[in-house]
Write a protein that holds these residues in place. Structure first.
Motif, mmCIF file in Angstrom:
data_model
loop_
_atom_site.group_PDB
_atom_site.id
_atom_site.type_symbol
_atom_site.label_atom_id
_atom_site.label_comp_id
_atom_site.label_asym_id
_atom_site.label_seq_id
_atom_site.Cartn_x
_atom_site.Cartn_y
_atom_site.Cartn_z
ATOM 1 N N UNK A 288 13.164 26.381 31.026
ATOM 2 C CA UNK A 288 13.902 27.467 30.382
ATOM 3 C C UNK A 288 15.072 26.953 29.557
ATOM 4 N N UNK A 289 15.549 25.740 29.823
ATOM 5 C CA UNK A 289 16.678 25.207 29.050
ATOM 6 C C UNK A 289 16.228 24.234 27.965
ATOM 7 N N UNK A 290 14.957 24.327 27.571
ATOM 8 C CA UNK A 290 14.466 23.462 26.505
ATOM 9 C C UNK A 290 14.952 23.919 25.135
ATOM 10 N N UNK A 291 15.181 25.233 24.982
ATOM 11 C CA UNK A 291 15.534 25.776 23.662
ATOM 12 C C UNK A 291 16.362 27.038 23.828
ATOM 13 N N UNK A 292 17.580 27.012 23.275
ATOM 14 C CA UNK A 292 18.448 28.188 23.264
ATOM 15 C C UNK A 292 18.736 28.554 21.810
ATOM 16 N N UNK A 293 18.398 29.764 21.367
ATOM 17 C CA UNK A 293 18.673 30.131 19.978
ATOM 18 C C UNK A 293 20.156 30.394 19.754
ATOM 19 N N UNK A 438 20.429 28.180 14.134
ATOM 20 C CA UNK A 438 20.185 26.876 14.751
ATOM 21 C C UNK A 438 19.784 27.073 16.197
ATOM 22 N N UNK A 439 19.809 25.997 16.956
ATOM 23 C CA UNK A 439 19.489 26.098 18.380
ATOM 24 C C UNK A 439 20.100 24.916 19.112
ATOM 25 N N UNK A 440 20.170 25.037 20.408
ATOM 26 C CA UNK A 440 20.659 23.948 21.250
ATOM 27 C C UNK A 440 19.631 23.664 22.334
ATOM 28 N N UNK A 441 19.784 22.539 22.977
ATOM 29 C CA UNK A 441 18.949 22.187 24.126
ATOM 30 C C UNK A 441 19.858 21.872 25.309
ATOM 31 N N UNK A 442 19.339 22.068 26.493
ATOM 32 C CA UNK A 442 19.998 21.786 27.771
ATOM 33 C C UNK A 442 21.099 22.796 28.070
ATOM 34 N N UNK A 443 22.023 23.045 27.108
ATOM 35 C CA UNK A 443 23.082 24.021 27.297
ATOM 36 C C UNK A 443 23.004 25.089 26.234
ATOM 37 N N UNK A 444 23.353 26.330 26.610
ATOM 38 C CA UNK A 444 23.379 27.427 25.652
ATOM 39 C C UNK A 444 24.524 27.218 24.673
ATOM 40 N N UNK A 445 24.450 27.930 23.531
ATOM 41 C CA UNK A 445 25.414 27.718 22.452
ATOM 42 C C UNK A 445 26.840 28.004 22.889
ATOM 43 N N UNK A 446 27.054 28.999 23.761
ATOM 44 C CA UNK A 446 28.423 29.323 24.143
ATOM 45 C C UNK A 446 29.067 28.206 24.944
ATOM 46 N N UNK A 447 28.240 27.280 25.448
ATOM 47 C CA UNK A 447 28.783 26.162 26.203
ATOM 48 C C UNK A 447 29.126 24.971 25.306
#
Length: 676
Positions: A288-293, A438-447
């Protein structure tokens, strides 16, 4: 690496599914088709966007970067459609540091009937990823080139499959005739906190970083008898008989055995020119933490006169390009060029046209100015125009704005509606626009908001010309709380022991998650004020109650919160919009709006507050307060009473506390007065 790209990239390997399809068709053979599946726009924005991994029935794919989408759009003679949302577009441009970004929908066209060909040349390009596959018959572990691909049925994309053509079964199962067996993705990957993703190096792993002693191209097998039990597989080299379990790569100890990140962006088919210094982490394909929009969204409101002028100037600048400076002193030529570009300026006088051209010719911000603007920008600025419009008085019972589609209707307050609620609107129609940046991995964008490098790009170019967006249409209910009561209550909460505990928990949480920048940023600037906790918790209990009678599941209802204190040039707010939207239809069915009826709404509110007074986890839930070393960002809230699904909550179930709604045992911080 070309001048326009900022990554190491080989254009000879560009993804072009329809071009590959045409090459197959020219061979006059039964060809494999380009289409491998379908998805709704919302899932492609929030779950399976560029860089994410989508599960298909037989294998997994990754939607590519937006550069490859241009080849899809280029197959049409017409200009790609755009989504009109100037306020959101300007924020996206600032975030992407590109002054020309436009918002485009997904490449799709409806069909007149099931077997028609409309829109066959439109779609989201994707590549197979990961490209290590495992045969389900003999456990052979190999790359795509070792397997056959079959996708020939025009109406059954679920039958697309990779197969091991000459599988003889597992050792010890007896002599078997060679047969075709399905190959499935090998489920291990390497991820990096800066958004990079790479294949797991199985050959180097089993040989502990050395080449195989028996073969230049060793035969690998993945023996997995406990599928779905984490890193339970064992990698076996059939050439030299070495074995190594995958569970050695798990945890902190296993991380030290993994290679350094190569800086790979598989959705761009590119690498960082200077590599990456991060240590990789083991990741599963379905994690579930592979891709955060990273997205921005707005409820489209009627444009103000200034917004209309700015939007017209932007469209003029976009359509004219270099012609703006070339024909600046020739209004007739300018008008003809704009007419060709479908920009209507026929009603403008010469002076009005001159004002528009002057605004269009204004210099764009320098990179330094862009960075400063981005640092100073507050996401709340996206919500302020919405709040101001929802508070605006209008004549009559109902108002409709044709261009934005926003339709509001006044609702009287029921005699038993809580006095803390001062304004109720039925939002009969609304349009919500969402854009991916964009997107992030491992951590969500707010982090990782303080670390721009962790926002993985959508394109290889540093100044993208567009990004993908969706339009959702639906309905909602708007509630405004009494500002005077909220302000007095907020002051009372800020002096309480409970708020002190929440503030300290937020400090611990911030320092642990923002470890690289926590010493430069005051954590209080990221802590939501008490009024936000109040409005947020209230929205959650309303979503739970509305879902029981409105005809929509709780996961289909979402919140939009307006809760900020007074600031320079910004009035305070305390209100919420509960809405439901759909991206692939003309709207919703009206079940939510019906509950804005005075009698029904007061029943919903009173019932929601009554249920919030008790939780099946009380008294543990009612008295939960974070204590050192705990750093969770909620108080009296749990999945039994307040917390909602990911699709409903804009803050991932943080900043929630029932004690701010009602006086619970041992607490006197409730905003709503006791009600019989």
């Amino acid at each position: 690496m070309s001048d326009e790209n900022r990554f190491l990239y080989d254009i000879a390997h560009a993804v072009d599914p329809l071009g590959d399809l045409e090459e197959e068709a020219e061979k006059a053979a039964k060809h494999n088709r380009a289409k491998v599946g379908s998805a709704r726009p919302t899932s492609l924005l929030y779950t399976y966007g560029p860089g994410a991994i989508m599960d298909l029935p037989q294998f997994t794919i990754m939607p590519t970067g937006l550069d490859d989408w241009d080849r899809i759009w280029a197959r049409r003679d017409s200009t790609p459609p755009q989504i009109h949302a100037p306020r959101l577009r300007d924020v996206v441009r600032m975030t992407l540091r590109s002054p020309d970004v436009q918002l485009r929908p997904y490449p799709w066209q409806p069909k007149k009937h099931t077997r028609s060909a409309e829109g066959n040349d439109l779609g989201v390009p994707a590549r197979v990823f990961p490209q290590w596959l495992r045969c389900t018959g003999c456990d052979l572990l190999g790359l795509l080139s070792q397997f056959d691909y079959r996708n020939t049925h025009p109406y059954r994309t679920d039958l697309a499959v990779f197969e091991h053509a000459k599988c003889t079964g597992r050792v010890g199962s007896g002599a078997r005739k060679a047969a075709r067996r399905t190959a499935i993705p090998a489920r291990y990957l390497l991820a990096c906190p800066d958004g990079h993703l790479d294949e797991f190096p199985y050959d180097l792993w089993v040989h502990r970083g050395r080449p195989c002693a028996k073969a230049e191209l060793p035969t690998l097998k993945m023996v997995d008898r406990l599928a779905g039990k984490g890193a339970s597989a064992v990698i076996h080299c059939a050439s030299c008989d070495l074995r190594r379990p995958m569970n050695e790569a798990q945890g902190e100890v296993g991380r030290g055995k993994l290679p350094q990140c190569r800086g790979r962006h598989p959705h761009l088919d590119a690498f960082e020119p200077k590599g990456c210094t991060n240590q990789t982490r083991l990741m599963l394909v379905g994690a579930s933490n592979l891709w955060f929009p990273a997205t921005w969204s707005i409820i489209v409101m009627p444009d103000s006169p200034q917004e209309k002028a700015d939007d017209l100037a932007d469209r003029v600048r976009t359509v004219l390009g270099d012609n703006l400076a070339m024909f600046r002193d020739q209004p007739a030529v300018i008008r003809a060029l704009l007419a060709t570009g479908k920009v209507d300026v026929t009603k403008l006088s010469e002076q009005e046209l001159e004002d528009v051209l002057q605004a269009a010719a204004a210099p764009t911000d320098t990179p330094e100015q862009q960075e400063q603007k981005l640092r100073d920008w507050d996401p709340v600025d996206l919500l302020v125009p919405e709040w101001q419009h929802l508070l605006r008085e209008f004549h009559g019972h109902r108002t409709e704005e044709p261009k934005s589609g926003l339709t509001l209707a006044k609702r009287e307050r029921g005699p038993e509606l809580r006095p803390e609620i001062t304004r109720v609107l039925a939002v009969e129609r609304l349009r919500k626009v969402n854009a991916l940046v964009g997107f992030t991995r491992i951590d969500d964008m707010d982090r990782v908001g303080d670390l721009p490098r962790r926002l993985a790009p959508l394109t290889r170019t540093s100044r993208p010309g567009w990004t993908v967006a969706t339009e959702d249409r639906g309905e909602g209910i708007f509630l405004q709380l009494d500002e005077n009561k909220v302000a007095a209550w907020e002051k009372h909460v800020e002096d309480s022991v409970v708020w002190t505990h929440h503030r300290e928990a937020h400090r611990r949480n911030f320092e642990r998650r923002f470890s690289e920048t926590a010493d430069k940023v005051d954590h209080l600037t990221r802590l939501k004020p008490p009024r936000y906790w109040l409005v947020h918790t209230f929205a959650h209990i309303l979503i739970r109650e509305l879902a029981l009678t409105c005809g929509y599941a709780a996961a289909s209802l979402s919140e939009r919160l307006y809760a900020w204190p007074a600031a320079d040039g910004r009035e305070p707010s305390a209100g919420l919009l509960i809405c439901t939207t759909a991206s692939d239809s003309d709207g919703t069915l009206g079940g939510l709006v019906q509950l804005s009826d005075p009698t029904r709404l007061q029943q919903v509110v009173n019932s929601a507050l009554r249920k919030a007074a008790r939780c099946s986890s009380d008294p543990i839930c009612a008295m939960r307060t974070p204590q050192d070393p705990e750093d969770f960002l909620h108080g009296a809230a749990c999945h039994c009473c307040v917390m909602a699904s990911e699709t409903s909550c804009e803050r991932a179930n943080r900043f929630l506390d029932r004690r701010f709604l009602l006086n619970l045992p041992g607490s006197a911080l409730g905003f709503f007065e006791p009600h019989e």
